[in-house]
Design a protein around this motif. Structure first.
Motif, mmCIF file in Angstrom:
data_model
loop_
_atom_site.group_PDB
_atom_site.id
_atom_site.type_symbol
_atom_site.label_atom_id
_atom_site.label_comp_id
_atom_site.label_asym_id
_atom_site.label_seq_id
_atom_site.Cartn_x
_atom_site.Cartn_y
_atom_site.Cartn_z
ATOM 1 N N GLY A 65 -4.102 -7.037 12.258
ATOM 2 C CA GLY A 65 -3.053 -6.347 11.493
ATOM 3 C C GLY A 65 -2.029 -7.283 10.868
ATOM 4 N N PHE A 118 -2.856 -12.254 14.809
ATOM 5 C CA PHE A 118 -3.406 -11.119 15.531
ATOM 6 C C PHE A 118 -3.884 -10.055 14.542
ATOM 7 C CE2 PHE A 118 -0.487 -12.738 18.929
ATOM 8 C CZ PHE A 118 -1.500 -13.115 19.805
ATOM 9 N N PHE A 124 0.858 -1.189 0.000
ATOM 10 C CA PHE A 124 0.000 0.000 0.000
ATOM 11 C C PHE A 124 0.889 1.232 0.000
ATOM 12 C CE2 PHE A 124 -2.889 -3.063 2.201
ATOM 13 C CZ PHE A 124 -3.908 -3.042 1.251
ATOM 14 N N GLY A 127 -2.397 -9.235 8.419
ATOM 15 C CA GLY A 127 -2.514 -9.275 6.957
ATOM 16 C C GLY A 127 -3.499 -10.319 6.456
ATOM 17 N N LYS A 128 -4.260 -10.906 7.356
ATOM 18 C CA LYS A 128 -5.187 -11.990 6.983
ATOM 19 C C LYS A 128 -6.220 -11.519 5.961
ATOM 20 C CE LYS A 128 -6.674 -12.450 11.266
ATOM 21 N NZ LYS A 128 -5.980 -11.340 11.937
ATOM 22 N N SER A 129 -6.917 -10.420 6.293
ATOM 23 C CA SER A 129 -7.985 -9.939 5.403
ATOM 24 C C SER A 129 -7.419 -9.524 4.050
ATOM 25 C CB SER A 129 -8.705 -8.736 6.004
ATOM 26 O OG SER A 129 -9.306 -9.087 7.205
ATOM 27 N N THR A 130 -6.322 -8.803 4.086
ATOM 28 C CA THR A 130 -5.720 -8.346 2.825
ATOM 29 C C THR A 130 -5.357 -9.551 1.961
ATOM 30 O OG1 THR A 130 -4.821 -6.472 4.047
ATOM 31 C CG2 THR A 130 -3.919 -6.872 1.850
HETATM 32 N N1 LIG Z 1 -6.026 0.127 2.224
HETATM 33 C C1 LIG Z 1 -4.952 0.103 3.031
HETATM 34 N N2 LIG Z 1 -4.052 1.099 3.013
HETATM 35 C C2 LIG Z 1 -2.951 1.088 3.808
HETATM 36 N N3 LIG Z 1 -2.667 0.106 4.686
HETATM 37 C C3 LIG Z 1 -3.538 -0.913 4.758
HETATM 38 C C4 LIG Z 1 -4.721 -0.979 3.952
HETATM 39 N N4 LIG Z 1 -5.400 -2.128 4.249
HETATM 40 C C5 LIG Z 1 -4.662 -2.743 5.205
HETATM 41 N N5 LIG Z 1 -3.554 -2.050 5.510
HETATM 42 C C6 LIG Z 1 -2.514 -2.423 6.481
HETATM 43 O O1 LIG Z 1 -2.095 -3.735 6.183
HETATM 44 C C7 LIG Z 1 -1.878 -4.478 7.360
HETATM 45 C C8 LIG Z 1 -2.694 -5.752 7.356
HETATM 46 O O2 LIG Z 1 -4.066 -5.459 7.521
HETATM 47 P P1 LIG Z 1 -5.218 -6.562 7.503
HETATM 48 O O3 LIG Z 1 -6.533 -5.880 7.689
HETATM 49 O O4 LIG Z 1 -5.039 -7.427 6.331
HETATM 50 O O5 LIG Z 1 -4.866 -7.411 8.806
HETATM 51 P P2 LIG Z 1 -5.737 -8.509 9.521
HETATM 52 O O6 LIG Z 1 -4.798 -9.557 9.947
HETATM 53 O O7 LIG Z 1 -6.873 -8.921 8.668
HETATM 54 O O8 LIG Z 1 -6.253 -7.748 10.792
HETATM 55 P P3 LIG Z 1 -7.754 -7.434 11.220
HETATM 56 O O9 LIG Z 1 -8.279 -8.715 11.758
HETATM 57 O O10 LIG Z 1 -7.581 -6.370 12.279
HETATM 58 O O11 LIG Z 1 -8.456 -6.935 9.994
HETATM 59 C C9 LIG Z 1 -2.177 -3.554 8.506
HETATM 60 O O12 LIG Z 1 -0.986 -3.000 8.973
HETATM 61 C C10 LIG Z 1 -3.063 -2.502 7.884
HETATM 62 O O13 LIG Z 1 -2.938 -1.279 8.559
#
Ligand SMILES: Nc1ncnc2c1ncn2[C@@H]1O[C@H](COP(=O)(O)OP(=O)(O)OP(=O)(O)O)[C@@H](O)[C@H]1O
Length: 353
Positions: free
Chosen positions: A44, A42, A13, A46-49
């Motif tokens: 953040g 935990f 990003f 990166g699971k959702s991304t």
């Molecule tokens: N659109 C975006 N722009 C900038 N940074 C992003 C964006 N989407 C996610 N991130 C960053 O990427 C990292 C991974 O986020 P992600 O949401 O994938 O984590 P996660 O494991 O799914 O956590 P959660 O359960 O809190 O959603 C985080 O540091 C988040 O801040």
């Protein structure tokens, strides 16, 4: 060949001043048809991304993505046409923590909405929507509005809607995180039923290892955008390699709450707390009795439980071992030789460090 093949995926990003955040870093995952693949980590991590790249809701910056034999991304570039992508996306259902239902329309209309592109007549649409509601045991609530349902029931409506286009894959992004334990159990049972009955492949993103333990066949642990450990659930559970995985495995909520309610106080030098996790089928003799017989060290049990890990009984024991440093050493050596996963804990049930 897996139904989902991710190879060397990066997601960057862009930030201010030309900087970038790498939310997913060199992740490769192979999901087989019929897997219930848990992705834990935990907030953040990166699971959702990562999972949003599967249907290209999130485009990766690098890597290859293939779903059901069809290339979506090669070397970071989209190779599927937008029209084909639209069709392919229908075969990938998604459910979320906050259900995303339309509150002004009935449960039946919420489900029917997912079929708006189809050529079904109004009558057929209603019939199909009712069948889907029947599948999640909510046919009798067809004319209710979402707000009139419990959280668990709303999630079941979301599942019926996600199944409307007969997907091969269902992505569940923290779908049970907002639910109480009873509703959580219901949703997990339903996902398992759909997996068995329809052959649905399920991707289960969660920060709760307990949910993964109940239904997943495989698991990947994520930290800082990377998959740090993955494989068969039992293998990862019984032989975790990484500290974070141990934390998830050892972090059985029940064991921790039992230990904290015991208020053990700071442990002295002649006392150590261990967690033993083992397959009940492999460990038949009493480890505590054998420990005393072999080393003279006395262990008292603080917590004990047997749970089904994907239908296989797995035991967890938390014991306190007392003895002088020499006895402690012998006790540890004895425990390490057993067919158990040994983790040292502190007085609150956290990893000892
Ligand atoms: N659109 C975006 N722009 C900038 N940074 C992003 C964006 N989407 C996610 N991130 C960053 O990427 C990292 C991974 O986020 P992600 O949401 O994938 O984590 P996660 O494991 O799914 O956590 P959660 O359960 O809190 O959603 C985080 O540091 C988040 O801040």
């Amino acid at each position: 060949m897996g139904i989902i093949e991710l190879e060397h995926i990066n997601v960057d990003f862009p930030q201010k001043k030309g900087k970038t955040v790498r939310a997913v870093h060199d992740v490769s995952l192979n999901v087989e048809k019929g897997d219930i693949y848990g992705i834990v980590g935990f907030s953040g991590a990166g699971k959702s991304t990562l999972v949003r790249t599967i249907n290209l809701l999130q485009k990766p910056t690098a890597g290859n993505i293939k779903v059901d034999g069809k290339d979506f991304i090669k070397d970071g570039k989209q190779v599927i046409s937008n029209k084909d992508l639209q069709l392919a996306r229908r075969k990938i259902g998604m459910i979320f923590q906050n259900f995303n239902l339309l509150n002004e329309t009935t449960v039946l209309e919420n489900v029917a909405f997912a079929l708006k592109h189809s050529k079904l007549s109004d009558e057929e649409l209603e019939k199909k929507s009712l069948e889907l509601l029947d599948l999640v045991d909510l046919k009798d609530k067809a004319n209710f509005y979402p707000v009139e349902l419990s959280g668990g029931q709303q999630q079941r409506v979301a599942i019926a809607r996600a199944l409307a286009n007969e997907p091969d894959i269902l992505i569940s992004d923290e779908a049970t995180s907002a639910l109480d334990p009873q509703n959580t159990q219901q949703i997990l049972d339903l996902l398992k039923k759909l997996n068995k009955k329809l052959g649905l492949t399920v991707i289960l993103i969660t920060h709760e290892m307990d949910a993964v333990k109940k239904i997943a066949t495989k698991v990947a642990v994520m930290e800082n955008g990377q998959v740090i450990e993955n494989g068969n659930l039992k293998q990862v559970f019984l032989h975790p390699k990484k500290e974070l995985t141990k934390r998830f495995v050892g972090g059985s909520l029940e064991a921790i709450s039992t230990l904290s309610s015991l208020s053990l106080g700071k442990l002295g030098p002649d006392e150590a707390v261990y967690q033993l996790v083992y397959s009940v089928a492999n460990v038949t003799k009493s480890i505590i009795v054998e420990l005393y017989r072999e080393t003279g060290a006395e262990a008292s049990m603080l917590y004990g439980n047997v749970e089904l890990l994907n239908d296989e009984p797995i035991g967890t024991l938390v014991v306190s071992v007392k003895g002088d440093p020499e006895k402690q050493k012998q006790a540890r050596e004895f425990l390490e030789k057993q067919d158990v996963t040994l983790t040292r804990l502190d007085e609150k049930g956290n990893l000892y460090d």
